[in-house]
Design a protein around this motif. Structure first.
Motif, PDB file in Angstrom:
ATOM      1  N   GLU A  35      40.021  43.585  38.957  1.00  0.00           N
ATOM      2  CA  GLU A  35      39.524  42.473  39.758  1.00  0.00           C
ATOM      3  C   GLU A  35      40.457  41.274  39.704  1.00  0.00           C
ATOM      4  O   GLU A  35      40.245  40.297  40.380  1.00  0.00           O
ATOM      5  N   ILE A  85      39.878  38.439  42.979  1.00  0.00           N
ATOM      6  CA  ILE A  85      39.218  37.146  42.998  1.00  0.00           C
ATOM      7  C   ILE A  85      40.113  36.062  43.589  1.00  0.00           C
ATOM      8  O   ILE A  85      39.650  35.008  43.982  1.00  0.00           O
ATOM      9  N   GLU A  86      41.412  36.346  43.635  1.00  0.00           N
ATOM     10  CA  GLU A  86      42.317  35.273  44.009  1.00  0.00           C
ATOM     11  C   GLU A  86      42.636  35.207  45.494  1.00  0.00           C
ATOM     12  O   GLU A  86      43.256  34.280  45.952  1.00  0.00           O
ATOM     13  N   HIS A 143      37.938  36.334  50.502  1.00  0.00           N
ATOM     14  CA  HIS A 143      36.600  35.907  50.093  1.00  0.00           C
ATOM     15  C   HIS A 143      36.452  36.127  48.599  1.00  0.00           C
ATOM     16  O   HIS A 143      37.197  36.848  47.973  1.00  0.00           O
ATOM     17  N   VAL A 144      35.393  35.514  48.085  1.00  0.00           N
ATOM     18  CA  VAL A 144      35.119  35.724  46.669  1.00  0.00           C
ATOM     19  C   VAL A 144      34.611  37.145  46.482  1.00  0.00           C
ATOM     20  O   VAL A 144      33.649  37.554  47.119  1.00  0.00           O
ATOM     21  N   HIS A 169      33.648  38.519  43.577  1.00  0.00           N
ATOM     22  CA  HIS A 169      32.750  38.796  42.462  1.00  0.00           C
ATOM     23  C   HIS A 169      31.302  38.669  42.848  1.00  0.00           C
ATOM     24  O   HIS A 169      30.438  38.897  42.053  1.00  0.00           O
ATOM     25  N   ILE A 170      31.027  38.234  44.075  1.00  0.00           N
ATOM     26  CA  ILE A 170      29.622  38.163  44.448  1.00  0.00           C
ATOM     27  C   ILE A 170      29.366  38.926  45.730  1.00  0.00           C
ATOM     28  O   ILE A 170      30.228  39.081  46.578  1.00  0.00           O
ATOM     29  N   VAL A 178      24.725  37.007  49.033  1.00  0.00           N
ATOM     30  CA  VAL A 178      24.634  35.856  48.131  1.00  0.00           C
ATOM     31  C   VAL A 178      25.696  34.832  48.502  1.00  0.00           C
ATOM     32  O   VAL A 178      25.447  33.624  48.502  1.00  0.00           O
TER      33      VAL A 178
END
Lengths: 537, 201
Positions: free
Chosen positions: B2, B6-7, B10-11, B13-14, B18
Motif C-alpha cells: 500500500e 496511498i500517495e 484517491h485515498v 485506505h478507505i 466512506v
C-alpha cells in the motif's frame, strides 16, 4: 527498496524509509506527526530561550542587558511564537496526528494529502514569522489597537504569518472531525472511544469554528495599516475595543485549543498507571465538549477593565465561572481514578500528576480573575502572568511532556533512560514552581506586567523567579537530551511496555505503515483495567 | 504494497462510499468556517450601521444599484446552472455537465467584469477604503467576496478540464458536488451583501 512480496507478509515499520523526500512528501499521519513534533519543539525551545533572556533582565530592578524596546520585542516574540507556533498547533497536530487513526482503528486520517498540505501551510506561516523577525513587532502577542496600527515595527508580516497558520489549524481540525466521524473501526462506538479522541474532537471543533474569526480580525488589522480603513481607529470613527472583542472571540477558545488535548493525554495516562478503569468516562468525555461550547461565550473577561458595560461585564463574569464546572469535573474524576489505584510512578505519570496539581492552581486563579472586583485589582499584573503560565506550562506543557514520555516507545520503537527522565521531571517541576509562584505574590502586590524595570521592593521575588527559570531551563534541556539520546542508543521498545489496553498498543512499536494489517473489530472500551471489567456500554 | 497506493490519486485506505461521505462532511465544515469568516465582517457591519445610520444611508447612494442587481441575477443564474450540472453528471450526462460548467464559469467572469467597472468608477470619484467606515466595509466585504468568486471560478475551471478528460461518471462525481456546494455558498453570501450594501432604506 522493499520487496513487495516480503512487504505483504512482514509489515514495514513506518520509520524505515529514509531521505528528506520520504518525509516532506509523506502522507503517513505518523510521519506528519513527527514533522509537527520536531517543528513545534524547535519553536518551543526558541521561544523559551527568549523568555530566559528577558527573565535575566528582570533579575535586578534597573536596566542590565537590554533597552526597553528590546525587552518589548522579546516578550512579544516569546508570546507570539509560543502561542501560534508551539502551543496552538501543539499536542493537537503532533500527537493528534499520530494517535487519532491508531486509537480509532484506522489506517490514516480521512484526507492524508490535505493533512500533508496543512503541514506545509504551517511551515509557510512559520517562515513568514521568521522573516518578520528582521524588524520584529513590539505590540505584545495580542496586537492591540490602536498601538498596533501606529507602531513603526513590522506588524503586518507577523500577523500575515499567523493568518497563514490559521489555515493550517482549520484544515487539521476539519480533517480530524471527519476522521473521527467516518473512519472508526467496526465496534468502535462513540462511548468506547479513548478520551484523548473526545478531547481531540472538541479541540477540532474549536479550531474550525474560532480560527476564521481571528483570520478576519488580522486581515482587518492588515487593512488598517495598508488601506487606511478605520474600524479600529477612533480618529476615523472606529473603535479600538472592537479589536479586543474580535481578538478574544478567537483567542479565548484558542486557550482551550491549547489545553483540551493535554486533558485528553492525562485521561489516557492516569488509568494505565493507576491500573484502574477511568472513573466517570462519560462525564470526562462530555465535559470536553462542554468546555468547548462555553469557551465561545467568555471572551470579554479579558476586557473587564477596557471599558465594557457593567451589564456585559457581569454576564461575562458569570459565564466565566461556568467554565470551572466541566474543568473541575475532569479533575475530580482523575482524582477518583487514582483513589485506591495501584500507582506506578513512571515519568509520564509524574507529569500527569503534576498536571493535576498545577492545572488546578492555574484554573482556580482563573476563577479569581473572572470575579469582577478581584480582576480590577489583578488585571495586567504579574498575577495574570502566573495564572496563565500555570495553565499553559503547568497544564499544557506538562501534558505535552507526559505524552512524549508515554507514547515515545510506540512512536519511535525505542526506550529512553527512565531514571534521567525522573530527574529531569523533578527539575522541571521545581523550576516551574519557583519561577511562577513568586509571580502570584508580585501580582497581588501590584507589580505590573510588560515592563523592563521595576521598583526595588519587588527584587527578592523577582530574583527567585529568575533563578527558577534557570532550573526550569536546565530541566527542559535534560528532557530533550534524554529523549534524543534514546533515539540513538535506547533499547528496543516492546510492543506494549505498560500493558495498556488501548488500540495503539496492539500494533508493533513503531507501528507499520498503514497501522493495522487487518482493521480490528472492537468489542469493549479501552479502560477495563484491574479485576473490574467493562461496566460502561 | 500500500506504500504507493496511498500517495497517488484517491485515498486508497478507505472505502469509496466512506470517502464520498467524508468529502461531503469535510466540505460542509469548510463552508461553516467561511460563514464565520464573513460573519466577522457582518458583525462589524451591524455595529457600525447601528452607530452611524445616517452615514450609511447617505453614502450608499454612491453605489451602482443597476450593476449590483445585474450581478445578483448573474450569480443566482449561475447557481442554477451549477445545480443542473450536478444533476446531469449524476445521470451520467458528461457533455451536458461540460456545457453547464462553462456557463457557470462565464457567469463568474461576467460578475468579475462588472465588479471591475464598479471599482474603477469608485476610484474615479476618489472613493477609497479609507474614505469612510461605510466604504471601508463596502470594499472589504465585496473584495473578500470577489476573491471567493475568483477561487470558485478557478475550481470550476479545473473541474471542467477534468470532466473533459473523462474523470467524472455517474458513479464518481463527488468533486463536482462539493465544488458546487462551494459555488452556492459564494452565491449565498452575495445575496446577503447586495441588500446590506446597495439597498439601505
Amino acid at each position: 527498496m522493499a520487496n513487495h512480496t516480503v512487504a505483504e507478509t512482514l509489515p514495514v515499520p513506518f520509520l524505515e524509509k529514509t531521505g528528506i523526500l520520504s518525509w516532506i512528501l509523506s502522507t503517513d499521519h505518523k510521519r506528519i506527526g513527527i514533522m509537527y513534533l520536531v517543528s513545534i519543539s524547535t519553536f518551543f525551545l526558541i521561544a523559551g530561550a527568549f523568555a530566559l533572556t528577558f527573565r535575566f533582565e528582570l533579575l535586578t530592578p534597573e536596566k542590565n542587558i537590554m533597552d526597553p524596546h528590546t525587552y518589548n520585542v522579546l516578550f512579544t516574540l516569546h508570546g507570539a511564537i509560543m502561542v501560534f507556533l508551539f502551543i496552538v498547533p501543539g499536542l493537537a497536530a503532533s500527537f493528534g496526528n499520530f494517535l487519532i487513526p491508531l486509537m480509532i482503528g484506522a489506517r490514516d486520517v480521512a484526507f492524508p494529502r490535505l493533512n500533508l498540505g496543512s503541514y506545509w501551510i504551517y511551515l509557510l506561516g512559520a517562515i513568514i514569522i521568521l522573516i518578520a523577525l528582521l524588524k520584529p513587532a513590539d505590540t505584545g502577542w495580542t496586537f492591540y489597537t490602536p498601538y498596533s496600527i501606529q507602531t513603526e515595527t513590522d506588524v503586518i508580516m507577523i500577523t500575515l504569518g499567523i493568518f497563514v497558520l490559521g489555515f493550517s489549524s482549520i484544515l487539521t481540525g476539519l480533517n480530524f472531525i471527519v476522521t473521527i466521524h467516518k473512519l472508526r473501526a467496526p465496534g468502535m462506538t462513540w462511548h468506547r472511544l479513548p478520551l484523548f479522541i473526545w478531547a481531540s474532537y472538541a479541540t477540532a471543533i474549536l479550531q474550525v469554528l474560532a480560527t476564521p474569526v481571528v483570520a478576519i480580525t488580522l486581515l482587518l488589522l492588515i487593512a488598517e495599516r495598508t488601506l487606511g480603513i478605520g474600524f479600529f481607529d477612533p480618529a476615523k470613527g472606529g473603535d479600538p475595543i472592537l479589536f479586543q472583542g474580535f481578538f478574544w472571540f478567537y483567542s479565548h477558545p484558542a486557550v482551550y485549543i491549547m489545553i483540551i488535548p493535554a486533558m485528553g493525554v492525562i485521561s489516557e495516562i492516569i488509568p494505565v498507571f493507576a491500573r484502574k478503569p477511568i472513573f466517570g468516562y462519560k462525564a470526562i468525555a462530555y465535559s470536553s465538549l462542554a468546555i468547548a461550547l462555553i469557551s465561545f461565550f467568555v471572551w470579554a473577561h479579558h476586557m473587564f477593565t477596557s471599558g465594557i458595560s457593567e451589564v456585559a461585564a457581569t454576564i461575562f463574569s458569570f459565564l466565566t465561572f461556568l467554565v470551572a464546572i466541566p474543568t473541575a469535573i475532569k479533575v475530580f474524576n482523575w482524582t477518583a481514578t487514582l483513589y485506591k489505584g495501584s500507582i506506578w510512578l513512571h515519568s509520564a505519570m509524574l507529569y500527569a500528576l503534576s498536571f493535576i496539581w498545577l492545572f488546578t492552581i492555574g484554573g482556580l486563579t482563573g476563577v479569581f480573575l473572572g470575579a469582577l472586583a478581584a480582576d480590577v485589582h489583578l488585571h495586567d499584573t504579574y498575577f495574570i502572568v502566573a495564572h496563565m503560565h500555570y495553565v499553559m506550562v503547568g497544564g499544557t506543557v506538562m501534558g505535552f511532556f507526559g505524552a512524549l514520555h508515554f507514547w515515545y516507545p510506540k512512536w519511535f520503537g525505542k526506550m529512553f533512560n527512565e531514571n534521567i527522565a525522573k530527574i529531569a521531571w523533578f527539575l522541571v517541576f521545581v523550576g516551574f514552581n519557583l519561577t511562577f509562584l513568586p509571580q502570584f505574590i508580585l501580582g497581588t502586590q501590584g507589580m505590573p506586567r510588560r515592563y523592563a524595570t521595576y521598583p526595588p521592593e519587588f527584587q527578592t521575588l523577582n530574583e527567585l523567579s529568575t533563578i527558577g527559570s534557570w532550573i526550569l531551563g536546565i530541566g527542559i534541556f535534560i528532557v530533550v537530551v534524554n529523549l534524543i539520546k534514546g533515539l540513538f542508543n535506547g533499547e528496543k521498545a516492546p510492543q506494549n511496555p505498560y500493558n495498556s489496553l488501548s488500540l495503539e498498543w496492539s500494533v508493533p512499536s513503531p507501528p507499520p505503515h498503514e497501522n493495522f494489517e487487518e482493521i480490528p473489530h472492537v468489542t469493549d472500551w479501552t479502560y477495563g483495567y484491574g479485576k473490574k471489567q467493562n461496566t460502561e456500554k | 504494497m500500500e506504500e504507493i497506493g496511498i500517495e497517488h490519486g484517491h485515498v486508497h485506505h478507505i472505502d469509496p462510499a466512506v470517502g464520498y461521505e467524508s468529502s461531503k462532511l469535510g466540505m460542509w465544515l469548510f463552508l461553516a468556517t467561511e460563514l464565520l469568516l464573513f460573519g466577522g465582517l457582518f458583525a462589524v457591519y451591524t455595529i457600525f450601521r447601528a452607530k452611524y445610520p445616517v452615514l450609511f444611508e447617505e453614502q450608499h447612494h454612491e453605489l451602482n444599484k443597476t450593476l449590483g442587481a445585474a450581478n445578483t441575477v448573474i450569480l443566482i443564474f449561475s447557481s442554477l446552472t451549477m445545480a443542473l450540472g450536478v444533476a446531469s453528471i449524476q445521470k451520467g450526462k458528461r457533455n451536458l455537465l461540460s456545457i453547464l460548467l462553462a456557463i457557470t464559469i462565464i457567469c463568474g467572469v461576467m460578475f468579475g467584469i462588472n465588479k471591475y467597472f464598479e471599482y474603477t468608477a469608485k476610484f474615479e470619484h476618489h472613493i477609497y477604503p479609507s474614505t469612510s467606515i461605510f466604504f471601508a466595509l463596502y470594499y472589504m466585504m465585496t473584495g473578500l467576496h470577489m476573491l471567493h468568486v475568483l477561487v470558485g471560478v478557478i475550481i470550476l475551471a479545473v473541474l471542467l478540464v477534468l470532466n473533459i478528460r473523462g474523470k467524472f461518471t455517474e458513479k464518481y462525481n463527488a468533486p463536482i458536488e462539493i465544488g458546487g456546494l462551494y459555488w452556492h455558498l459564494v452565491d449565498l453570501i452575495w445575496i446577503y451583501l447586495f441588500p446590506l450594501l446597495y439597498l439601505i432604506a
